[in-house]
Design a protein around this motif. Structure first.
Motif, PDB file in Angstrom:
ATOM      1  N   GLY A 108       7.241  22.353 -14.861  1.00 48.31           N
ATOM      2  CA  GLY A 108       7.393  22.481 -16.206  1.00 48.31           C
ATOM      3  C   GLY A 108       8.871  22.367 -16.777  1.00 48.31           C
ATOM      4  N   ARG A 109       9.857  22.599 -15.752  1.00 46.27           N
ATOM      5  CA  ARG A 109      11.628  22.441 -16.531  1.00 46.27           C
ATOM      6  C   ARG A 109      12.192  21.296 -15.556  1.00 46.27           C
ATOM      7  NH1 ARG A 109      12.682  26.610 -19.082  1.00 46.27           N
ATOM      8  NH2 ARG A 109      11.181  28.759 -18.757  1.00 46.27           N
ATOM      9  N   TYR A 110      11.430  20.331 -15.106  1.00 48.73           N
ATOM     10  CA  TYR A 110      11.866  19.223 -14.506  1.00 48.73           C
ATOM     11  C   TYR A 110      12.244  18.150 -15.828  1.00 48.73           C
ATOM     12  CZ  TYR A 110      11.649  20.210  -9.643  1.00 48.73           C
ATOM     13  OH  TYR A 110      11.790  20.747  -8.632  1.00 48.73           O
ATOM     14  N   PRO A 111      13.421  17.274 -15.552  1.00 43.74           N
ATOM     15  CA  PRO A 111      13.390  16.083 -16.454  1.00 43.74           C
ATOM     16  C   PRO A 111      12.284  15.457 -17.063  1.00 43.74           C
ATOM     17  CG  PRO A 111      15.314  16.274 -14.984  1.00 43.74           C
ATOM     18  CD  PRO A 111      14.270  17.069 -14.386  1.00 43.74           C
ATOM     19  N   ILE A 112      12.064  14.823 -18.298  1.00 45.59           N
ATOM     20  CA  ILE A 112      11.082  14.694 -18.548  1.00 45.59           C
ATOM     21  C   ILE A 112      10.587  13.024 -18.580  1.00 45.59           C
ATOM     22  CG2 ILE A 112      10.744  16.413 -20.228  1.00 45.59           C
ATOM     23  CD1 ILE A 112      11.729  14.656 -22.384  1.00 45.59           C
ATOM     24  N   LEU A 217      17.611   5.530 -16.620  1.00 44.58           N
ATOM     25  CA  LEU A 217      16.459   5.932 -15.844  1.00 44.58           C
ATOM     26  C   LEU A 217      16.856   6.769 -14.540  1.00 44.58           C
ATOM     27  CD1 LEU A 217      14.214   3.048 -15.626  1.00 44.58           C
ATOM     28  CD2 LEU A 217      13.797   5.129 -16.827  1.00 44.58           C
ATOM     29  N   LEU A 218      17.985   6.483 -13.802  1.00 45.32           N
ATOM     30  CA  LEU A 218      18.482   7.208 -12.773  1.00 45.32           C
ATOM     31  C   LEU A 218      19.034   8.632 -13.028  1.00 45.32           C
ATOM     32  CD1 LEU A 218      19.203   7.270  -9.719  1.00 45.32           C
ATOM     33  CD2 LEU A 218      21.104   6.220 -10.029  1.00 45.32           C
ATOM     34  N   ILE A 219      19.971   8.532 -14.190  1.00 48.17           N
ATOM     35  CA  ILE A 219      20.709   9.741 -14.573  1.00 48.17           C
ATOM     36  C   ILE A 219      19.395  10.725 -15.294  1.00 48.17           C
ATOM     37  CG2 ILE A 219      21.730  10.642 -16.597  1.00 48.17           C
ATOM     38  CD1 ILE A 219      23.395   8.030 -16.509  1.00 48.17           C
ATOM     39  N   LEU A 220      18.085  10.184 -15.567  1.00 54.72           N
ATOM     40  CA  LEU A 220      17.208  11.208 -16.400  1.00 54.72           C
ATOM     41  C   LEU A 220      16.128  11.443 -15.661  1.00 54.72           C
ATOM     42  CD1 LEU A 220      17.178   9.486 -20.050  1.00 54.72           C
ATOM     43  CD2 LEU A 220      18.554  11.670 -19.295  1.00 54.72           C
ATOM     44  N   ARG A 222      15.866  12.859 -12.545  1.00 55.74           N
ATOM     45  CA  ARG A 222      15.733  14.213 -11.864  1.00 55.74           C
ATOM     46  C   ARG A 222      17.448  14.896 -12.058  1.00 55.74           C
ATOM     47  NH1 ARG A 222      16.195  13.942  -6.447  1.00 55.74           N
ATOM     48  NH2 ARG A 222      15.587  15.815  -6.042  1.00 55.74           N
ATOM     49  N   ALA A 223      17.265  16.443 -11.765  1.00 53.50           N
ATOM     50  CA  ALA A 223      18.298  17.079 -11.998  1.00 53.50           C
ATOM     51  C   ALA A 223      19.669  16.513 -11.408  1.00 53.50           C
ATOM     52  CB  ALA A 223      18.313  18.490 -11.870  1.00 53.50           C
ATOM     53  N   ILE A 224      19.597  15.888 -10.563  1.00 50.20           N
ATOM     54  CA  ILE A 224      20.587  15.460  -9.539  1.00 50.20           C
ATOM     55  C   ILE A 224      20.997  13.946  -9.979  1.00 50.20           C
ATOM     56  CG2 ILE A 224      19.508  14.451  -7.627  1.00 50.20           C
ATOM     57  CD1 ILE A 224      21.700  15.404  -5.691  1.00 50.20           C
ATOM     58  N   GLY A 225      20.359  13.429 -10.971  1.00 46.78           N
ATOM     59  CA  GLY A 225      20.482  12.217 -11.419  1.00 46.78           C
ATOM     60  C   GLY A 225      21.852  11.715 -12.071  1.00 46.78           C
ATOM     61  N   PRO A 226      22.453  12.322 -12.685  1.00 49.19           N
ATOM     62  CA  PRO A 226      24.091  11.816 -12.745  1.00 49.19           C
ATOM     63  C   PRO A 226      24.970  12.092 -11.600  1.00 49.19           C
ATOM     64  CG  PRO A 226      23.205  13.842 -14.812  1.00 49.19           C
ATOM     65  CD  PRO A 226      22.153  13.557 -13.422  1.00 49.19           C
ATOM     66  N   VAL A 227      24.743  12.799 -10.657  1.00 47.18           N
ATOM     67  CA  VAL A 227      25.610  12.586  -9.295  1.00 47.18           C
ATOM     68  C   VAL A 227      25.105  11.421  -8.845  1.00 47.18           C
ATOM     69  CG1 VAL A 227      26.102  13.891  -7.244  1.00 47.18           C
ATOM     70  CG2 VAL A 227      25.652  15.101  -9.361  1.00 47.18           C
ATOM     71  N   LEU A 228      24.019  11.218  -8.544  1.00 41.60           N
ATOM     72  CA  LEU A 228      23.777   9.762  -7.708  1.00 41.60           C
ATOM     73  C   LEU A 228      24.079   8.652  -8.588  1.00 41.60           C
ATOM     74  CD1 LEU A 228      20.005  10.639  -6.878  1.00 41.60           C
ATOM     75  CD2 LEU A 228      21.859  10.867  -5.471  1.00 41.60           C
ATOM     76  N   TYR A 229      24.430   8.883  -9.850  1.00 38.60           N
ATOM     77  CA  TYR A 229      24.505   7.749 -10.679  1.00 38.60           C
ATOM     78  C   TYR A 229      26.234   7.333 -10.400  1.00 38.60           C
ATOM     79  CZ  TYR A 229      26.185   5.367 -14.952  1.00 38.60           C
ATOM     80  OH  TYR A 229      27.010   4.603 -16.022  1.00 38.60           O
TER      81      TYR A 229
END
Length: 478
Positions: A108-112, A217-220, A222-229
């Motif tokens: 429910g609180r995961y990126p959408i 798409l990578l950023i948004l 999962r929560a760790i997306g910006p780091v992976l980006y």
């Protein structure tokens, strides 16, 4: 438009669609919650109402105001999901008894973003057809990202073999079961492939568009997306020979970077205000903890299991791919990576070594973070695949591939894909119980929706389609 690359993308989609038909509904990790979340997001329930954290309904669980029959999905897979020796089973969604009103989802609180894509398939309401359509929507999005990844490699006159090696059996399974990690992995694959063009100043609409979409798409997702980006961009910059100054690159792709900046701000807001809303209610409070040194040691020991999962696990971490198939694909990877190390530039070698070290660091951080919240190590193989796909892409890009090398590599990939598919069919048709693999051909307890033998034939033909339509390099002129 290069129709061969379009047809290759369609073949990849067909392969993922076949996988979606040959496993029971909700056989993917967290798939029931992903389905409920998908149905809720496209109906305007972006988060839902708060649920106090508990071991079975953790920090990110919410209730959503949608048809409670959607929530019946949470009851379906438990006759087989925790039991690898049990074959597939489960009732139809529309006939499953409702036990919880309102419906709830652990996601429910995961990126959408990914849930919007799979949520389109839920237009048919709370029935099996919606589950299958939601799976296909995720497969379609992933196949499109793979297709543009191949196009990005061909624009640089570079072999696409690294992209194919990034399509692991585990990724195909995730893309066929409505999992956000599949979109994350395929978006990362597209970003890894397009970044050398961005760095080398190939300023075309295609490059800017793919860079903008893949990065967002990578950023948004999962929560760790910006780091992976950030990691993908930094390591791609190091690995690319013809590097232009960062300021010049930023000026040339400023429209895409502006989109990424907005995406990062939104992702940061979501993480602080939505995703982390209940993190302070620590479920592990009062439970004894091992030392930080022991946590790091356990996380490092966890890495071989994560690599196994990353290549292929076709259930709720209970169905590893056949061992010989695993050894074949790992041997192929080792050969490709060794070729990249030997033939590649100094930047290539530095980037590959740094990527391995960064992946280990990410595993440690994830496991230590999970342990602080849950007193268990929760990192999974799919969490590090967005980084790992960079290894074959970087390595293969450094090698002047001969056509017969590509044919051999693609042939081995196809063999492993069919073998892995049969392993998944074995898990769900008879269960993994001793040496009973051959029983699936004669004494099945569960059959895919279209029948066992038709599904086997579709698995073989869809894999052959990918192998045959792969955009091989042109033979060298004699």
């Amino acid at each position: 438009m290069n129709w061969r690359r379009v047809n290759f993308g369609l073949a990849v989609f067909a392969l993922m669609a076949v996988w979606s038909l040959m496993t029971p509904l909700f056989s993917g990790p967290d798939e029931p919650s992903n389905f409920v979340r998908s149905a809720a997001v496209v109906r305007g329930e972006w988060v839902g109402d708060n649920v106090l954290p508990a071991p079975l309904k953790s920090y990110w669980t919410t209730t959503v105001d949608i048809d409670p029959q959607f929530g019946a999905a949470n009851n379906i897979p438990w006759c087989f999901a925790p039991y690898p020796d049990q074959p597939g089973c489960g009732s139809r969604l529309e006939e499953t008894q409702i036990t919880d009103i309102p419906a709830w989802t652990n996601m429910g609180r995961y990126p959408i973003v990914s849930f919007f894509i799979s949520g389109i398939g839920t237009v048919f309401g709370a029935q099996d057809l919606s589950v299958r359509a939601a799976r296909l929507m995720m497969s379609l999005a992933c196949a499109m990202l793979i297709a543009v990844s191949v196009a990005a490699m061909k624009r640089r006159a570079t072999s696409s073999i690294g992209v194919l090696l990034a399509i692991l059996p585990g990724t195909v399974f995730l893309a066929s079961t409505m999992n956000p990690s599949a979109l994350e992995i395929c978006a990362a694959t597209a970003l890894w492939t397009i970044m050398p063009s961005v760095v080398a100043h190939d300023r075309t609409r295609f490059v800017v568009l793919v860079f903008g979409v893949a990065g967002a798409l990578l950023i948004l997702t999962r929560a760790i997306g910006p780091v992976l980006y950030v990691l993908v961009i930094a390591l791609s910059y190091v690995a690319t020979k013809q590097r232009r100054p960062l300021v010049v690159i930023a000026q040339q792709v400023r429209s895409a970077l502006a989109i990424h900046g907005v995406a990062v701000l939104f992702a940061g807001w979501w993480y602080l205000k939505i995703y982390s809303f209940q993190i302070n209610n620590v479920l592990s409070e009062g439970i004894p903890s091992i030392s930080l040194r022991s946590q790091i040691d356990q996380a490092v020991r966890h890495i071989p299991m994560l690599l196994d999962q990353a290549v292929g696990n076709f259930g709720w971490l209970d169905a590893p791919m056949p061992r010989v198939a695993l050894y074949i694909i790992m041997a192929l990877y080792c050969v490709v990576l060794a070729m990249g190390i030997v033939v590649g530039s100094a930047g290539t070698r530095i980037a590959m070594i740094a990527l391995c070290l960064v992946t280990i660091l990410v595993v440690i951080i994830l496991d230590v973070n999970y342990y602080s919240m849950l007193r268990s190590f929760g990192a999974q193989g799919r969490h590090i695949v967005p980084l790992l796909v960079g290894l074959p892409i970087i390595a293969a890009s450094s090698v002047a591939w001969k056509r017969n090398w590509e044919v051999a590599a693609v042939g081995l990939w196809g063999l492993v894909m069919v073998w892995a598919g049969l392993g998944a069919l074995r898990r769900y048709s008879v269960g993994i119980n001793g040496d009973n693999a051959m029983d699936m051909f004669t004494d099945r307890a569960w059959n895919p929706v279209l029948g066992f033998w038709p599904t086997v034939m579709m698995l073989i033909f869809s894999t052959l389609a990918v192998v045959c339509l792969f955009p091989y390099s042109r033979p060298s002129a004699k």
